[in-house]
Design a protein around this motif. Structure first.
Motif, PDB file in Angstrom:
ATOM      1  N   GLU A 148       0.834  -1.204   0.000  1.00 16.39           N
ATOM      2  CA  GLU A 148       0.000   0.000   0.000  1.00 16.39           C
ATOM      3  C   GLU A 148       0.869   1.254   0.000  1.00 16.39           C
ATOM      4  OE1 GLU A 148      -2.165   0.302   3.702  1.00 16.39           O
ATOM      5  OE2 GLU A 148      -0.543  -0.658   4.802  1.00 16.39           O
ATOM      6  N   GLN A 149       0.230   2.386  -0.253  1.00 20.33           N
ATOM      7  CA  GLN A 149       0.895   3.682  -0.153  1.00 20.33           C
ATOM      8  C   GLN A 149       0.916   4.103   1.311  1.00 20.33           C
ATOM      9  OE1 GLN A 149       1.506   6.720  -2.490  1.00 20.33           O
ATOM     10  NE2 GLN A 149       2.162   5.179  -3.949  1.00 20.33           N
ATOM     11  N   LYS A 150       2.071   4.536   1.791  1.00 18.41           N
ATOM     12  CA  LYS A 150       2.195   5.003   3.172  1.00 18.41           C
ATOM     13  C   LYS A 150       2.842   6.386   3.174  1.00 18.41           C
ATOM     14  CE  LYS A 150       1.440   2.702   6.414  1.00 18.41           C
ATOM     15  NZ  LYS A 150       0.199   2.490   7.192  1.00 18.41           N
ATOM     16  N   ALA A 527      -3.712  18.836  10.405  1.00 16.44           N
ATOM     17  CA  ALA A 527      -2.434  18.242   9.998  1.00 16.44           C
ATOM     18  C   ALA A 527      -2.282  18.231   8.483  1.00 16.44           C
ATOM     19  CB  ALA A 527      -2.334  16.815  10.533  1.00 16.44           C
ATOM     20  N   ARG A 528      -3.394  18.429   7.738  1.00 14.79           N
ATOM     21  CA  ARG A 528      -3.395  18.483   6.278  1.00 14.79           C
ATOM     22  C   ARG A 528      -2.782  17.206   5.682  1.00 14.79           C
ATOM     23  NH1 ARG A 528      -4.863  23.541   4.539  1.00 14.79           N
ATOM     24  NH2 ARG A 528      -4.097  23.140   2.437  1.00 14.79           N
ATOM     25  N   MET A 529      -3.197  16.056   6.211  1.00 12.14           N
ATOM     26  CA  MET A 529      -2.703  14.769   5.719  1.00 12.14           C
ATOM     27  C   MET A 529      -3.861  13.793   5.550  1.00 12.14           C
ATOM     28  SD  MET A 529      -0.754  13.704   9.265  1.00 12.14           S
ATOM     29  CE  MET A 529      -0.439  12.024   8.802  1.00 12.14           C
ATOM     30  N   CYS A 530      -5.019  14.322   5.135  1.00 13.61           N
ATOM     31  CA  CYS A 530      -6.229  13.508   5.019  1.00 13.61           C
ATOM     32  C   CYS A 530      -6.061  12.370   4.015  1.00 13.61           C
ATOM     33  CB  CYS A 530      -7.407  14.378   4.592  1.00 13.61           C
ATOM     34  SG  CYS A 530      -7.609  15.879   5.558  1.00 13.61           S
ATOM     35  N   ASN A 531      -5.161  12.535   3.064  1.00 13.55           N
ATOM     36  CA  ASN A 531      -4.994  11.531   2.015  1.00 13.55           C
ATOM     37  C   ASN A 531      -4.081  10.383   2.419  1.00 13.55           C
ATOM     38  OD1 ASN A 531      -2.931  13.583   1.983  1.00 13.55           O
ATOM     39  ND2 ASN A 531      -2.147  12.700   0.087  1.00 13.55           N
ATOM     40  N   THR A 532      -3.580  10.375   3.660  1.00 15.08           N
ATOM     41  CA  THR A 532      -2.616   9.357   4.075  1.00 15.08           C
ATOM     42  C   THR A 532      -3.236   8.226   4.882  1.00 15.08           C
ATOM     43  OG1 THR A 532      -2.069  10.446   6.177  1.00 15.08           O
ATOM     44  CG2 THR A 532      -0.855  11.169   4.205  1.00 15.08           C
ATOM     45  N   ASN A 533      -4.492   8.364   5.301  1.00 15.10           N
ATOM     46  CA  ASN A 533      -5.163   7.404   6.189  1.00 15.10           C
ATOM     47  C   ASN A 533      -4.535   7.392   7.578  1.00 15.10           C
ATOM     48  OD1 ASN A 533      -7.371   5.604   6.421  1.00 15.10           O
ATOM     49  ND2 ASN A 533      -6.015   3.838   6.358  1.00 15.10           N
ATOM     50  N   LEU A 534      -3.787   8.440   7.913  1.00 17.37           N
ATOM     51  CA  LEU A 534      -3.114   8.507   9.213  1.00 17.37           C
ATOM     52  C   LEU A 534      -3.583   9.710  10.022  1.00 17.37           C
ATOM     53  CD1 LEU A 534       0.515   7.589   8.090  1.00 17.37           C
ATOM     54  CD2 LEU A 534      -1.036   6.161   9.430  1.00 17.37           C
ATOM     55  N   CYS A 535      -4.820  10.153   9.789  1.00 18.86           N
ATOM     56  CA  CYS A 535      -5.346  11.316  10.503  1.00 18.86           C
ATOM     57  C   CYS A 535      -5.180  11.138  12.012  1.00 18.86           C
ATOM     58  CB  CYS A 535      -6.819  11.508  10.169  1.00 18.86           C
ATOM     59  SG  CYS A 535      -7.650  12.745  11.184  1.00 18.86           S
TER      60      CYS A 535
END
Length: 643
Positions: A148-150, A527-535
């Motif tokens: 997967e993408q991380k 955090a502006r990282m909604c596309n990472t699945n790590l909210c």
């Protein structure tokens, strides 16, 4: 040397005595912290101590990092500092490799070695650079759990290394090249790989992007290029703060502080079943899949408690969300995920999605690793199948096509309002299309509107900003006469606070839709990282552990507080302008001191570019107030009549 200095990375507890005056050290140099000892005068600090009187005899926590916005007292800002030694020096290692995470595809079961020192030229992987300098740091070995993408931490501040946890949000927007791995430091000593890894500089902020294209990085990212979360940063947009309210005093009278103000609004007044809200603020479209089930349910409950509604987003109807809110606006996008006409009996409004401010003219994509469980059920997809939305509807092309489906929804639902959500592109043409297709309401999403994930080539380069978009949309509807009259205009995209909402109403919106403010109310830390699945707040993620961080009950209460509190402050401004209804705000309630803002919006310029215009306005007002019996002509207020 810069000031103030960090005296310590934690607050200092000190007993103070009621009524006694103290002098707090603001430069950070005193040897008698937190009190001033005169050190600020021995060096060119340009700073003076802060004098204050203690309100009570008690223990107080004094700021030692000099970052607090509530000095002399601590406000928690020290938690964003590295574990620095007294005097402000920070460890030399690890280095900041970048001020945003790096998305990398990993293979399930394969072992990787993550660079923890920040020196590697092959980020995020170790290349042995930690052994060439006295870093005292070793790489972090780990096995990927899945293919997967991380999102890998590049700032080295994450508490969840090797993965990003949002800590980069506390870094400056652009890091100096000296702090970036592979930065061009001069001397010609670097090899070709080092030169190709050079990052951005203040003078050449696009250097990193050019290098990435030259390295062929976009081939690894997909044909849309690099992805990003949220909307365009607010600092890159026309500012709501550049519009100012002009309130009542003499010619118009303000209302008394206890005068009631009607905060309600009706969506689609021409519809058979118009929809009434207690406040003119709804929750904007955010899909289930982009947000967690807990977040969607929390938002629906909070909106219901405030007497307002929530939009579904394009991911289909989450039953728990729909059942939690009695003013549910269903969005139908080009993929029609989970759409069934009979389900429209459960909703109170319906709109077609034309686009959104950060992403229009291209399809959406939710990767297959997120299409699991209830998300797959709601979207009616097989688990693991990527959810792909085409750029536009394949079967709806003309206004008549859209009207035909709209009429079917009206018939099944008993006549709920039908609308269109459009992004601010060809505004007048798109509104004319929507009105011809029988729109009862239009949601216009300007540049600044957010998204869970969007190609940066789109997010950063499309859409008219929300402020002029709303002004143009209102002018367009008004120019359409009877066709445009009664069409509810909803503004969204970059609106955050009550004053913004009021100004949008003044520009011609009937109501506003919020997304960022809504999720921030329930816990989002931007955090502006909604596309990472790590909210890190458990909102924009499907990770089971992260989702547990969100307290649905408390979050709903906080959202209710935000919405109701916003309506209360909007009412304060309405009284100041002499309005008994929020719906009475108008263009005359605004001014601006920026000519470009006046040109963009039609708002009256507050300066004297046309020095006689205001004199003529004043003469007209005095003429209106002059007793009818008086025929005396007092002449112009200013010598000369060539104006």
């Amino acid at each position: 040397m810069s000031y103030p200095k960090v005296a310590d990375n934690k607050p200092k507890m000190v007993q103070v005595e009621e009524g006694k005056e103290y002098h707090y050290c603001r430069c950070g140099l005193s040897k008698n912290q937190p009190w001033c000892d005169g050190s600020h005068a021995k060096e060119p600090t340009g700073m003076t101590p802060l004098a204050f009187k203690a309100e009570a005899t008690e223990q107080k926590a004094f700021c030692m990092c000099r970052k607090s916005k509530n000095q002399p007292f601590c406000d928690g800002s020290h938690r964003h500092l590295a574990a620095a030694a007294a005097g402000g020096s920070e460890p030399k290692y690890p280095k900041v490799a970048d001020n945003k995470p790096k998305m990398v595809q990993v293979e399930g079961g394969k072992e990787y070695h993550y660079c923890r020192c920040g020196l590697s030229k092959n980020q995020p992987w170790c290349d042995g650079s930690h052994a060439k300098e006295p870093t005292g740091i070793t790489p972090l070995a780990f096995k990927a759990e899945a293919t997967e993408q991380k999102a890998f931490c590049m700032c080295r501040k994450s508490k969840n290394q090797p993965f990003c946890d949002g800590s980069h949000r506390h870094l400056p927007a652009v890091t100096d090249i000296e702090d970036l791995v592979g930065g061009a430091k001069g001397g010609g000593g670097g090899d070709f790989a080092e030169l190709m890894n050079a990052g951005p500089t203040k003078e050449e902020p696009t250097l990193g992007a050019v290098k990435a294209l030259a390295r062929g990085d976009t081939q690894k990212m997909g044909h849309h290029g690099e992805m990003g979360a949220m909307g365009v940063p607010l600092v890159d947009l026309p500012r709501w703060d550049d519009l100012q309210l002009v309130v009542a005093q003499l010619a118009t009278k303000p209302l008394m502080d206890d005068a009631p103000v009607d905060t309600s609004v009706v969506l689609g007044p021409r519809a058979k079943k118009p929809l009434k809200f207690a406040v003119p603020i709804i929750i904007s479209d955010m899909s289930f899949g982009a947000l967690s089930e807990e977040a969607k349910t929390c938002l629906a409950r909070g909106a219901e408690m405030a007497g307002t509604g929530i939009c579904s987003g394009e991911g289909g109807m989450l039953p728990e969300e729909q059942q939690a809110n009695s003013r549910y606006l269903y969005e139908l996008a080009s993929a029609k995920f989970g759409f069934h006409l009979e389900n429209m009996r459960k909703v109170q409004a319906f709109h077609f999605k034309g686009g959104q401010g950060a992403k229009t003219g291209t399809g959406g994509h939710l990767p297959g690793n997120k299409v699991v469980g209830k998300i797959a059920q709601v979207r009616e997809l097989k688990e693991g199948q990527s959810a792909v939305s085409p750029p536009t509807f394949s079967d709806l092309k003309t206004p008549a096509d859209f009207k035909a489906l709209a009429d079917q929804v009206r018939e099944v639902s008993g006549g709920i309002p039908i609308g269109f959500k459009i992004s601010a592109q060809h505004i007048e043409k798109d509104i004319a299309f929507a009105v011809e297709a029988s729109a009862d309401y239009i949601i216009i999403d300007g540049r600044g509107g957010g998204t869970g994930a969007a190609p940066l080539i789109f997010r950063d380069n499309i859409s008219v900003p929300t402020i002029p978009a709303v002004a143009r949309a209102r002018r367009c509807l008004d120019a359409m006469g009877d066709k445009g009259r009664g069409v509810t205009l909803v503004a969204t995209g970059g609106l955050r606070l009550p004053a913004d909402f009021v100004k949008a109403l003044c520009l011609g919106a009937d109501m506003v839709a919020v997304s960022n403010s809504a999720i921030q109310s329930i816990g989002c830390v931007a955090a502006r990282m909604c596309n990472t699945n790590l909210c890190p707040a458990g909102i924009a993620t499907q990770d089971k552990d992260l989702r547990q961080k969100l307290d649905v009950t408390k979050g709903a209460e906080q959202l209710k507080n935000f919405l109701s509190g916003s309506a209360g402050l909007m009412s304060v401004l309405a009284r100041a302008c002499g309005h008994a209804r929020l719906a009475d705000f108008c263009l005359d309630d605004l001014t601006t001191w920026k000519k470009d803002m006046a040109d963009m919006t039609g708002v009256s310029y507050g300066g004297v570019a046309d020095p006689f215009r205001r004199i003529k306005e004043l003469e007209a007002e005095l003429a209106r107030l002059k007793p009818a019996a008086s025929n005396k002509d007092d002449g112009p207020l200013c010598p000369g009549d060539n104006y």
